[in-house]
Design a protein around this motif. Sequence first.
Motif, PDB file in Angstrom:
ATOM      1  N   ILE A  90       1.203  -1.103   0.026  1.00  0.00           N
ATOM      2  CA  ILE A  90      -0.077  -0.433   0.346  1.00  0.00           C
ATOM      3  C   ILE A  90       1.162   1.563  -0.146  1.00  0.00           C
ATOM      4  O   ILE A  90       2.200   1.459   0.669  1.00  0.00           O
ATOM      5  N   THR A  91       0.305   2.214  -0.834  1.00  0.00           N
ATOM      6  CA  THR A  91       1.473   3.514  -0.492  1.00  0.00           C
ATOM      7  C   THR A  91       0.736   4.516  -1.441  1.00  0.00           C
ATOM      8  O   THR A  91      -0.024   3.984  -2.294  1.00  0.00           O
ATOM      9  N   ARG A  92       0.768   5.831  -1.368  1.00  0.00           N
ATOM     10  CA  ARG A  92      -0.142   6.916  -2.447  1.00  0.00           C
ATOM     11  C   ARG A  92       0.362   6.638  -3.374  1.00  0.00           C
ATOM     12  O   ARG A  92       1.561   6.515  -3.922  1.00  0.00           O
ATOM     13  N   ASP A  93      -0.832   6.591  -4.481  1.00  0.00           N
ATOM     14  CA  ASP A  93      -0.546   6.675  -5.661  1.00  0.00           C
ATOM     15  C   ASP A  93      -0.097   7.485  -6.546  1.00  0.00           C
ATOM     16  O   ASP A  93      -0.168   8.784  -6.661  1.00  0.00           O
ATOM     17  N   LYS A  94       0.978   6.923  -7.527  1.00  0.00           N
ATOM     18  CA  LYS A  94       1.700   7.659  -8.257  1.00  0.00           C
ATOM     19  C   LYS A  94       2.672   7.111  -9.326  1.00  0.00           C
ATOM     20  O   LYS A  94       1.785   5.836  -9.760  1.00  0.00           O
ATOM     21  N   PRO A  95       2.857   7.694 -10.269  1.00  0.00           N
ATOM     22  CA  PRO A  95       3.644   7.520 -11.582  1.00  0.00           C
ATOM     23  C   PRO A  95       4.807   5.871 -10.959  1.00  0.00           C
ATOM     24  O   PRO A  95       4.725   6.567 -10.078  1.00  0.00           O
ATOM     25  N   GLY A  96       4.814   4.562 -11.965  1.00  0.00           N
ATOM     26  CA  GLY A  96       6.146   4.132 -11.523  1.00  0.00           C
ATOM     27  C   GLY A  96       6.300   3.406  -9.970  1.00  0.00           C
ATOM     28  O   GLY A  96       7.024   2.327 -10.034  1.00  0.00           O
ATOM     29  N   ILE A  97       5.161   2.733  -9.355  1.00  0.00           N
ATOM     30  CA  ILE A  97       5.398   2.128  -8.759  1.00  0.00           C
ATOM     31  C   ILE A  97       5.376   0.061  -8.852  1.00  0.00           C
ATOM     32  O   ILE A  97       6.151   0.090  -8.788  1.00  0.00           O
ATOM     33  N   ILE A  98       5.202  -0.064 -10.227  1.00  0.00           N
ATOM     34  CA  ILE A  98       4.706  -1.074 -10.307  1.00  0.00           C
ATOM     35  C   ILE A  98       6.130  -0.890 -10.656  1.00  0.00           C
ATOM     36  O   ILE A  98       7.236  -2.184 -10.692  1.00  0.00           O
ATOM     37  N   GLU A  99       7.023   0.076 -10.992  1.00  0.00           N
ATOM     38  CA  GLU A  99       7.688  -0.150 -12.197  1.00  0.00           C
ATOM     39  C   GLU A  99       9.412  -0.640 -10.957  1.00  0.00           C
ATOM     40  O   GLU A  99      10.013  -1.230 -10.981  1.00  0.00           O
ATOM     41  N   LYS A 100       9.284   0.484 -10.382  1.00  0.00           N
ATOM     42  CA  LYS A 100       9.357   0.202  -8.603  1.00  0.00           C
ATOM     43  C   LYS A 100       9.717  -0.935  -7.999  1.00  0.00           C
ATOM     44  O   LYS A 100      11.417  -1.665  -7.897  1.00  0.00           O
ATOM     45  N   LEU A 101       8.690  -1.939  -7.650  1.00  0.00           N
ATOM     46  CA  LEU A 101       8.536  -2.996  -7.283  1.00  0.00           C
ATOM     47  C   LEU A 101      10.067  -4.446  -8.334  1.00  0.00           C
ATOM     48  O   LEU A 101       9.714  -4.571  -7.897  1.00  0.00           O
ATOM     49  N   SER A 102       9.261  -4.661  -9.575  1.00  0.00           N
ATOM     50  CA  SER A 102       9.126  -5.056 -10.723  1.00  0.00           C
ATOM     51  C   SER A 102      10.453  -4.948 -10.848  1.00  0.00           C
ATOM     52  O   SER A 102      11.710  -5.913 -10.660  1.00  0.00           O
ATOM     53  N   LYS A 103      11.155  -3.887 -10.770  1.00  0.00           N
ATOM     54  CA  LYS A 103      12.808  -3.785 -10.851  1.00  0.00           C
ATOM     55  C   LYS A 103      13.736  -4.095 -10.028  1.00  0.00           C
ATOM     56  O   LYS A 103      15.092  -4.904  -9.939  1.00  0.00           O
ATOM     57  N   LEU A 104      12.759  -4.368  -8.752  1.00  0.00           N
ATOM     58  CA  LEU A 104      13.720  -4.549  -7.967  1.00  0.00           C
ATOM     59  C   LEU A 104      13.770  -6.339  -7.354  1.00  0.00           C
ATOM     60  O   LEU A 104      14.353  -6.810  -7.197  1.00  0.00           O
ATOM     61  N   ILE A 105      12.302  -6.767  -7.662  1.00  0.00           N
ATOM     62  CA  ILE A 105      12.638  -8.009  -8.090  1.00  0.00           C
ATOM     63  C   ILE A 105      13.188  -8.466  -8.721  1.00  0.00           C
ATOM     64  O   ILE A 105      14.604 -10.092  -8.737  1.00  0.00           O
ATOM     65  N   ASN A 106      13.654  -8.188  -9.667  1.00  0.00           N
ATOM     66  CA  ASN A 106      14.392  -8.475 -11.156  1.00  0.00           C
ATOM     67  C   ASN A 106      15.831  -8.491 -10.626  1.00  0.00           C
ATOM     68  O   ASN A 106      16.399  -9.375 -10.838  1.00  0.00           O
ATOM     69  N   GLU A 107      15.788  -7.292 -10.343  1.00  0.00           N
ATOM     70  CA  GLU A 107      17.570  -7.106  -9.982  1.00  0.00           C
ATOM     71  C   GLU A 107      17.755  -8.230  -8.956  1.00  0.00           C
ATOM     72  O   GLU A 107      19.464  -8.627  -8.936  1.00  0.00           O
ATOM     73  N   HIS A 108      17.250  -8.650  -8.161  1.00  0.00           N
ATOM     74  CA  HIS A 108      17.530  -9.942  -7.403  1.00  0.00           C
ATOM     75  C   HIS A 108      17.007 -11.325  -8.514  1.00  0.00           C
ATOM     76  O   HIS A 108      16.671 -11.732  -7.285  1.00  0.00           O
ATOM     77  N   GLN A 109      17.160 -11.182  -8.968  1.00  0.00           N
ATOM     78  CA  GLN A 109      16.882 -13.117 -10.450  1.00  0.00           C
ATOM     79  C   GLN A 109      15.145 -13.269 -10.020  1.00  0.00           C
ATOM     80  O   GLN A 109      15.046 -14.039  -9.862  1.00  0.00           O
TER      81      GLN A 109
END
Length: 172
Positions: A10-29
Amino acid sequence: MNTNYVISVITRDKPGIIEKLSKLINEHQGNWLASNFCRLSGQFAGIVEFSCPSEESNNVLNALESLSSHEFQLHIAKGESQTENNKNIIQLEIVGNDKQGIIKEISRVLASHHVNLLKLTSSCESAPNWGSLLFKAQADIEIPSDLDIDELTDALEQIANDLIVEVNLSAR
């Protein structure tokens, strides 16, 4: 070997939330397996299931926890292995004028019949030509093998009359 995780966000709605999460998960394989997100009252909320190599688990969990300093509220749970059984999955649809207690009463009947609620989506929208809110819900439910579907249908129809909603069960 991979480990599965489920995180709620849960976070305040703004652009880039999914990108931030997916990038973090991807960076750790990690591999994004499934998700469901939506905006509710100005907040962006949802859940993600992902897997990552077990040796990366601590790193990805630490990275996810660091998001809390960026206004993210997270809850992280380790996934459990599931065995596939031939379960009786049914779709439940509910439509009617919005009023307090619809989900409470429907879930009470389901629980009393030992029905497992697998997925629930609901919304309220303006009813055409009525000026009031129309409540809509769809659910995937798992019926115990020993439950007579007619018994469940009868129980749901009894409360549907009291709630003034239409309830339909159909095979998935």
